[in-house]
Design an enzyme around this catalytic site. Structure first.
Site, PDB file in Angstrom:
ATOM      1  N   MET A  84     -81.798 -53.528  -2.400  1.00 53.25           N
ATOM      2  CA  MET A  84     -81.855 -54.891  -2.910  1.00 53.25           C
ATOM      3  C   MET A  84     -80.586 -55.704  -2.664  1.00 53.25           C
ATOM      4  O   MET A  84     -80.554 -56.895  -2.979  1.00 53.25           O
ATOM      5  CB  MET A  84     -82.210 -54.891  -4.397  1.00 53.25           C
ATOM      6  CG  MET A  84     -83.558 -54.246  -4.694  1.00 53.25           C
ATOM      7  SD  MET A  84     -84.908 -54.801  -3.603  1.00 53.25           S
ATOM      8  CE  MET A  84     -85.150 -56.476  -4.199  1.00 53.25           C
ATOM      9  N   ILE A  85     -79.557 -55.097  -2.109  1.00 58.01           N
ATOM     10  CA  ILE A  85     -78.378 -55.897  -1.743  1.00 58.01           C
ATOM     11  C   ILE A  85     -78.252 -56.041  -0.229  1.00 58.01           C
ATOM     12  O   ILE A  85     -77.361 -56.734   0.254  1.00 58.01           O
ATOM     13  CB  ILE A  85     -77.074 -55.316  -2.333  1.00 58.01           C
ATOM     14  CG1 ILE A  85     -76.709 -53.982  -1.665  1.00 58.01           C
ATOM     15  CG2 ILE A  85     -77.175 -55.159  -3.841  1.00 58.01           C
ATOM     16  CD1 ILE A  85     -75.320 -53.504  -2.039  1.00 58.01           C
ATOM     17  N   HIS A 108     -83.833 -46.242   5.419  1.00 58.60           N
ATOM     18  CA  HIS A 108     -85.064 -46.651   4.736  1.00 58.60           C
ATOM     19  C   HIS A 108     -85.546 -47.924   5.413  1.00 58.60           C
ATOM     20  O   HIS A 108     -84.750 -48.777   5.794  1.00 58.60           O
ATOM     21  CB  HIS A 108     -84.810 -46.879   3.248  1.00 58.60           C
ATOM     22  CG  HIS A 108     -86.041 -47.199   2.457  1.00 58.60           C
ATOM     23  ND1 HIS A 108     -87.247 -46.564   2.667  1.00 58.60           N
ATOM     24  CD2 HIS A 108     -86.260 -48.092   1.464  1.00 58.60           C
ATOM     25  CE1 HIS A 108     -88.150 -47.042   1.824  1.00 58.60           C
ATOM     26  NE2 HIS A 108     -87.571 -47.979   1.094  1.00 58.60           N
TER      27      HIS A 108
END
EC number: 1.1.1.86
Length: 332
Positions: A84-85, A108
Site C-alpha cells: 500500500m505504499i 508480489h
C-alpha cells in the site's frame, strides 16, 4: 503442469555486472538482499534516510542510498516495501529515476496487475516471489538449499527479462529448490484468494465458530481453545510436510474416520459456492476497489476495527491466558 527451472539450468552471467537496488529492508528485503550479495551480485539498498532499517542494512555490510539514488544507479529495481505504499513511493521517488532498459522487479504482483503502478513501456517488469517468509528464505540459503519462488515476466522490453528474472531467482537461492513459472495475474488472484478463503480468513473464522459451538454447548472455554485452536498447528504441519492423505495416515483412527465423514458436513458444496464468490470478487476487481478505497479513507483502521472487535472475543481472552501458560516469557 507448470514449467520449473532448477539451479543448474540458470546462469548469473546476464546480471553479474548489473546493479540490483533492493527497495525496502524488512523481513523479505533483509533476506533477499543478503542472499543476492552472498551470491556475488552488486547490491545497493534503497531506504528512507536515517531510519532504523538504514542502520541495520549498513551494519549488514550494504551500501545504503535513498530510494531515488538507488533507482537512478541500479539496473534492476527490486521492490520489497509493503503493497500500500508502493504507488506513492513510485510516484515520488522511483518513477522519476527509472530510465529505458532498466527492470522493475517485485515479489508480489498486485501493484502492477491492478495498475497502482504503471511502468513505462521501455523497461522490463518482472517478478520473483519466494513462497516462504524472509527468515526461511535466508535460513534455507545458508543451509545450502533454498525456498521455492514463483517467477513471471509481465513486460519484456529489453529481450532479456527472463534472464534477469531467473538470475535473481538463482541469486536468492530459490532455484536450488525450484522456480515455478506463473503470471502476474495468476499470482495476485491466487494469493489473495488463499489469504481470504483459506489461510487467513477461512481458517480463522472456522476456528472461532468451532470455539463458539463448544462453549455454547457448555464446555469449558480453556478446553475448547486447546481442542480447536492450539492443536491446529500440529495438523497443518503434517499437511504441509506429508500432504492431506499423509496427515490422515498419521492421526488416530477415530480422528481419521470422524474427519473424513464429518468434514464434508462442515465444508459442503455451499461453502465452495461462497468461495467461488470470493474468487469472482477478486477476479473482477471488486475486492481491489473496496480495499484501496477503504485504505485511502481509513488507513489502518480499515482492518483494525475488525481486529478490535475480535480482541474482546472470549477466544482471545482465554487464548492470552493459555498462551502465557505455554510461553511465559512471550509478549504479544
Amino acid at each position: 503442469m507448470a514449467q520449473v527451472w532448477k539451479d543448474a539450468e540458470i546462469s548469473l552471467d546476464p546480471i553479474k555486472d548489473q546493479t540490483v537496488a533492493v527497495i525496502g529492508y524488512g523481513i523479505q528485503g533483509d533476506a533477499q538482499a543478503n542472499n543476492m550479495k552472498d551470491s556475488g551480485l552488486k547490491v545497493v539498498v534503497g531506504l528512507k534516510e536515517g531510519g532504523s532499517s538504514w542502520k541495520k542494512a549498513a551494519s549488514d555490510g550494504h551500501r545504503v542510498l535513498t530510494v531515488a539514488e538507488a533507482c537512478k544507479e541500479a539496473d534492476i529495481i527490486h521492490v520489497l516495501v509493503p503493497d500500500m505504499i508502493q504507488a506513492q513511493l513510485y510516484r515520488d521517488e522511483m518513477g522519476p529515476n527509472i530510465s529505458k532498459g532498466k527492470a522493475l522487479s517485485f515479489s508480489h504482483a498486485a501493484a502492477i496487475h491492478w495498475k497502482w503502478i504503471e511502468a513505462p513501456s521501455d523497461v522490463d517488469v518482472i517478478m520473483v516471489a519466494p513462497k516462504g517468509p524472509g527468515s526461511k528464505v535466508r535460513e534455507t540459503y545458508l543451509e545450502g538449499f533454498g525456498t521455492p519462488s514463483i517467477v513471471a515476466v509481465e513486460q519484456d522490453s529489453t529481450g532479456g527479462a527472463w534472464d534477469r528474472t531467473l538470475g535473481l531467482g538463482k541469486a536468492i537461492g530459490s532455484a536450488r529448490a525450484g522456480l515455478i513459472k506463473t503470471t502476474f495475474k495468476e499470482e495476485v488472484e491466487t494469493d489473495w484468494f488463499g489469504e481470504q478463503a483459506d489461510l487467513c480468513g477461512g481458517s480463522a473464522t472456522m476456528v472461532v465458530s468451532a470455539f463458539e459451538t463448544l462453549v455454547e454447548a457448555g464446555y469449558q472455554p480453556e478446553i475448547a481453545y486447546f481442542e480447536v485452536l492450539h492443536e491446529l498447528k500440529l495438523i497443518v504441519d503434517m499437511i504441509q510436510k506429508y500432504g492431506i492423505n499423509g496427515m490422515w495416515r498419521r492421526v488416530s483412527e477415530t480422528a481419521r474416520y470422524g474427519g473424513l465423514t464429518r468434514g464434508p458436513m462442515v465444508m459442503d458444496s455451499h461453502t465452495k459456492e461462497r468461495m467461488g464468490k470470493v474468487l469472482k470478487e477478486i477476479q473482477d476487481g471488486t475486492f481491489n476497489e473496496e480495499w484501496v478505497s477503504s485504505y485511502r479513507k481509513d488507513g489502518r483502521d480499515a482492518f483494525d476495527k475488525y481486529m478490535k472487535e475480535l480482541d474482546s472475543h472470549q477466544i482471545e481472552q482465554v487464548g492470552r491466558k493459555m498462551r502465557k501458560m505455554m510461553w511465559p516469557d512471550s509478549t504479544e
